[in-house]
Scaffold this active site. Structure first.
Site, short mmCIF file in Angstrom:
data_model
loop_
_atom_site.label_atom_id
_atom_site.label_comp_id
_atom_site.label_asym_id
_atom_site.label_seq_id
_atom_site.Cartn_x
_atom_site.Cartn_y
_atom_site.Cartn_z
N ASN A 125 3.77 6.03 -6.98
CA ASN A 125 2.54 6.68 -7.42
C ASN A 125 2.48 6.82 -8.93
O ASN A 125 1.42 6.64 -9.55
CB ASN A 125 2.41 8.06 -6.78
CG ASN A 125 2.09 8.02 -5.30
OD1 ASN A 125 1.77 6.96 -4.76
ND2 ASN A 125 2.20 9.14 -4.64
N ARG A 160 -9.57 -3.27 2.13
CA ARG A 160 -8.13 -3.54 2.12
C ARG A 160 -7.71 -3.88 3.55
O ARG A 160 -7.78 -3.02 4.43
CB ARG A 160 -7.32 -2.33 1.64
CG ARG A 160 -7.66 -1.82 0.25
CD ARG A 160 -6.69 -0.71 -0.17
NE ARG A 160 -7.16 0.02 -1.33
CZ ARG A 160 -6.99 -0.37 -2.59
NH1 ARG A 160 -6.36 -1.50 -2.83
NH2 ARG A 160 -7.42 0.36 -3.59
N ARG A 204 -8.73 -2.34 -5.99
CA ARG A 204 -7.62 -2.33 -6.95
C ARG A 204 -6.29 -2.66 -6.31
O ARG A 204 -5.88 -2.07 -5.32
CB ARG A 204 -7.55 -0.95 -7.63
CG ARG A 204 -6.49 -0.84 -8.71
CD ARG A 204 -6.42 0.57 -9.24
NE ARG A 204 -7.61 0.91 -10.00
CZ ARG A 204 -8.10 2.14 -10.10
NH1 ARG A 204 -7.53 3.13 -9.45
NH2 ARG A 204 -9.19 2.37 -10.82
N HIS A 212 -17.24 0.12 -0.69
CA HIS A 212 -16.15 0.93 -0.13
C HIS A 212 -16.47 1.40 1.29
O HIS A 212 -15.61 1.97 1.96
CB HIS A 212 -15.90 2.14 -1.05
CG HIS A 212 -14.59 2.82 -0.83
ND1 HIS A 212 -14.50 4.10 -0.34
CD2 HIS A 212 -13.32 2.42 -1.03
CE1 HIS A 212 -13.23 4.46 -0.25
NE2 HIS A 212 -12.49 3.45 -0.66
N TYR A 270 -1.77 6.47 7.72
CA TYR A 270 -2.83 7.29 7.15
C TYR A 270 -3.60 7.99 8.27
O TYR A 270 -3.85 7.40 9.32
CB TYR A 270 -3.85 6.44 6.37
CG TYR A 270 -3.35 5.75 5.13
CD1 TYR A 270 -2.00 5.79 4.74
CD2 TYR A 270 -4.23 5.04 4.34
CE1 TYR A 270 -1.57 5.14 3.61
CE2 TYR A 270 -3.80 4.37 3.19
CZ TYR A 270 -2.48 4.42 2.84
OH TYR A 270 -2.06 3.77 1.71
N ARG A 298 -6.64 16.57 -0.57
CA ARG A 298 -5.26 16.10 -0.64
C ARG A 298 -4.75 15.95 -2.06
O ARG A 298 -3.67 16.40 -2.39
CB ARG A 298 -5.15 14.75 0.07
CG ARG A 298 -3.74 14.18 0.10
CD ARG A 298 -3.75 12.69 0.42
NE ARG A 298 -4.15 11.89 -0.72
CZ ARG A 298 -4.73 10.69 -0.64
NH1 ARG A 298 -5.04 10.19 0.53
NH2 ARG A 298 -5.04 10.02 -1.72
N HIS A 357 -6.17 11.07 4.79
CA HIS A 357 -7.13 10.10 4.28
C HIS A 357 -8.53 10.29 4.84
O HIS A 357 -9.48 9.70 4.34
CB HIS A 357 -6.63 8.68 4.60
CG HIS A 357 -7.26 7.60 3.80
ND1 HIS A 357 -8.14 6.68 4.34
CD2 HIS A 357 -7.16 7.29 2.49
CE1 HIS A 357 -8.53 5.83 3.40
NE2 HIS A 357 -7.96 6.18 2.27
#
Length: 775
Positions: free
Chosen positions: A120, A446, A476, A506, A539, A635, A663
């Site tokens: 991270n 993704r 990304r 998205h 997730y 979160r 998530h």
């Protein structure tokens, strides 16, 4: 109705199914909603107010610095100060690191959390550090990014890194040693082990190393982002009689960073050797005739956020592919060296990368803790890991039943990873194989490099179905995989769309059109998460399967809009960014504020990954000041200053960090008897609202809405083990007790429970019950 707590008798951390899950959500049954902690009268779990003594994260914890917001953007809101976003991100990583400190967490999992924090931090520096660094280097004193912001951020990052390595050296590695697991340094290796390491070096490593001596003909080489390198100072002269003392040795990424030593030299233990230690032990042999003086491993992190002007390029895919080639060599933002690195070498490297002293990180151990995930993969010991968790097949589905038949009876929710993503794959698989299915449309953000879902889409094309895929090339760090998928799908005849120029797509949608008799009927899947089977096991997300004509018509309209760029018609139920999602959220919050000011009962509970949008924050502050009770489960980054006396007394912010990455996005609003609950792909960030295609959609079925309230909101606000509450001083403090043990329905037998553990227990018991019953 008497509210009941999560039942302890379903297991130590299990949540019970709602006894009234099929009931109405109306308040007409007369139950009181006056408790700030109660979402709705029909919830089977009370949201208790946190009343425990918080545990500070660490003695070094300090309030996050504030960044003044522009009050003009907040309408009627009084001036207020936002918490700093980047410090909030570092604070989130401190909360993740807490899991690595917990002695009750299995040892390998503690190491895993340490690696997650390191990974991270890599991404944080790659994406967030450059503006602060540039401002610090330029001496900027005004604006968002300044010398002060750079210095404070550097101080906080250095403190976090120091805690990481202290944990690694003082707790984790000594504890691994008690299990006869060691990373053996050169000084600790016996003659047999040194011989084996030497043979390994000669066989596997030396052929791939080419030291580069620095001189006018050989300037400092290009060093790739996050690559492992050595810098060496040599004495004596080279073959041409020149001194040129500095040598750079690049370690290829194809080499493993950790090597397991064979049993014949391990003395019954599990021994590993680090690649950096192998190279360090043989530096002298790489420079015959020269004396090796000071040396150090080093690693540079570079700014890696691709910036492509879509209005200015003819082919976005080509531009991004070219950009990927340069990503590894962007602006340097951080330099990591061994703690023992000589000052002269460190200064030399800082000068080469044009970095100030604050960007230097001296570490007591491997310069890339994230690569220790290899150790996790190489250690077999199951007792050092979390017990395996096998998600149940979605409890409201039957593997033998047609999805189309099931959805004609009503919508289906899948709560991942407690329920398996296999349900989504099964829906797509049936759609691909069904000859009555004519068209499949899907968004891809993704999916990973190896995806069964993409294979199914390819099979759908082969079977002659109309397949349209909206691929977000700018996801990304997933750009390359998405470009490859787009090219593959185009090559076999799928219609590939890259969304809307200037906006990231998205939204997560899958729409199936099927011929049924003389009409066409649509079936849809909407999700808060990505179409990635691997992350779906890690997730928490909500998948929503529906045949609702109004909702699927909205999905069709959005797909047409993204493909054709045509004007978007008025949608039936969806809120869509960048058109009306943001304004509808602000309007809904403001309307509740006006209702609360008139004395009407109101409530907001929202769960998301991040909250940084200033206008939404302003609306929340206004609403709270007018009496709306607001609980936010955020979160990660949150810049709203909660529980500040006189400003946000009615606003609570909680972060839950568990075994799985939180998530899901769930937004609940109540005004008197009117309740609404939305699922969404969007966090409450300006980029999500203004620069992305995002969706929020209502869940109108009362049973499903009740389930979401129970599992995604109530359980998390009741969490007494993995939750952190944000104080008025800007510090998160861990909640370490269950809440209000004296409340009706609460169990005195449970000191503290975690929401994720409770949900794991709930779904394990449901799955076992279904297995036993055969349904």
């Amino acid at each position: 109705m008497k509210p009941a707590a999560i039942r302890p008798d379903a297991g130590p951390h299990a949540a019970s199914p709602s006894p009234n899950v099929s009931g109405s959500l109306s308040v007409r049954q007369g139950a009181s909603r006056e408790c700030h902690g109660t979402v709705t009268d029909e919830v089977d779990t009370v949201i208790f107010q946190p009343s425990c003594s918080p545990v500070p994260l660490a003695p070094e914890s300090v309030p996050m610095p504030s960044l003044s917001a522009d009050p003009s953007r907040a309408g009627e809101a009084p001036p207020f100060a936002l918490l700093d976003r980047d410090h909030s991100i570092l604070s989130f990583n401190e909360r993740v690191l807490d899991w690595a400190h917990r002695p009750e967490v299995p040892l390998i999992e503690r190491l895993r959390y340490l690696c997650i924090v390191s990974s991270n931090l890599d991404e944080f520096f790659e994406v967030r550090a450059a503006p602060h660094l540039s401002a610090g280097s330029a001496g900027d004193r005004k604006g968002t990014y300044t010398v002060e912001s750079f210095e404070r951020l550097s101080e906080a990052a250095h403190a976090l890194v120091a805690r990481q390595y202290a944990l690694y050296n003082d707790e984790l590695m000594p504890t691994f040693a008690t299990h006869s697991i060691h990373i053996v340094s050169h000084g600790e290796r016996n003659p047999a082990q040194r011989k084996w390491v030497s043979e390994y070096f000669e066989r596997e490593v030396r052929p791939l190393l080419i030291p580069v001596g620095l001189d006018p003909a050989h300037p400092f080489p290009q060093v790739a982002n996050k690559s492992l390198n050595f810098i060496v100072r040599l004495g004596g002269k080279d073959a041409f009689g020149r001194e040129n003392p500095i040598q750079i040795v690049k370690l290829p990424r194809v080499l493993p960073r950790l090597i397991k030593m064979p049993a014949k030299v391990s003395d019954g233990k599990t021994l590993f050797v680090a690649l950096s230690s192998v190279v360090r032990a043989h530096l002298a042999s790489m420079f015959p005739g020269r004396e090796v003086g000071d040396f150090s491993q080093f690693r540079v992190t570079r700014h890696s956020d691709l910036a492509v002007d879509e209005e200015d390029v003819k082919n976005l895919r080509t531009a991004l592919r070219q950009g990927l080639q340069h990503r590894h060599y962007g602006q340097a933002v951080r330099l990591e060296v061994s703690a023992s690195c000589a000052e002269s070498l460190a200064s030399f490297l800082l000068a080469q990368f044009n970095l100030p002293p604050q960007a230097l990180y001296r570490v007591h151990g491997p310069v890339n803790l994230a690569r220790l995930t290899q150790l996790i993969d190489l250690i077999g010991e199951p007792q050092l890991r979390f017990p395996p968790y096998a998600p149940s097949f979605p409890v409201t589905l039957s593997p033998a039943q047609s999805f189309f038949e099931r959805l004609q009876r009503g919508d289906v929710l899948i709560h991942q990873p407690f329920e398996s993503f296999d349900g989504v794959l099964a829906f797509l698989r049936e759609s691909v194989l069904d000859p009555q299915v004519l068209a499949i449309k899907q968004t891809i953000y993704r999916t990973g490099a190896d995806s069964e879902l993409m294979d199914l889409l390819r099979e759908a094309v082969r079977r002659g179905k109309e397949v349209t895929v909206v691929v977000e090339l700018k996801a990304r760090f997933d750009e390359e995989a998405n470009i490859n998928w787009a090219e593959m799908l185009e090559s076999i005849g799928a219609q590939v769309v890259y969304g809307v120029v200037g906006l990231k797509t998205h939204a997560k949608m899958l729409l199936v059109t099927r011929r049924e008799g003389k009409q066409l009927r649509r079936y849809g899947h909407l999700s808060t998460g990505n179409y990635n089977p691997r992350t779906a096991r890690l997730y928490t997300d909500i998948s929503h399967l529906t045949a609702d004509p109004a909702l699927t018509a909205d999905m069709e309209a959005v797909f047409v809009h993204m493909a054709s760029q045509s004007r978007l018609p008025k949608l039936n139920r969806m809120w869509l960014a960048p058109f009306d999602l943001h304004k509808n959220l602000v309007a809904r919050i403001d309307a509740l504020g006006q209702a609360a000011a008139s004395g009407e009962p109101t409530r907001i509970v929202a769960k998301m990954n991040a909250l940084t949008d200033e206008e939404i924050i302003g609306a929340l502050i206004r609403a709270g000041q007018k009496g709306v009770k607001i609980d936010l489960i955020v979160r990660g980054a949150c810049t709203l200053p909660a529980q500040v006396p006189g400003l946000t007394d009615n606003v609570r912010v909680r972060s839950v960090i568990g075994r799985f990455l939180e998530h899901s996005r769930v937004f609940y609003f109540r005004h008197g008897e009117d309740e609404s609950l939305y699922l969404s792909s969007a966090d409450w960030m300006n980029r999500n609202m203004m620069r992305r295609i995002e969706l929020a959609w209502p869940v109108t079925d009362p049973n499903l809405r009740q389930r979401l309230i129970d599992e995604c909101l109530v359980a998390y606000l009741h969490d007494g083990r993995d939750a952190w509450d944000l104080g008025g001083d800007g510090i998160y403090r861990r909640v370490d007790h269950d809440t209000h043990p004296g409340e009706a329905g609460a169990s005195p037998a449970i000191e503290a429970h975690g929401a994720q553990a409770a949900l794991m227990g709930r779904y394990a018991s449901r799955g076992n019950h279904r297995d036993a019953s055969g349904n």
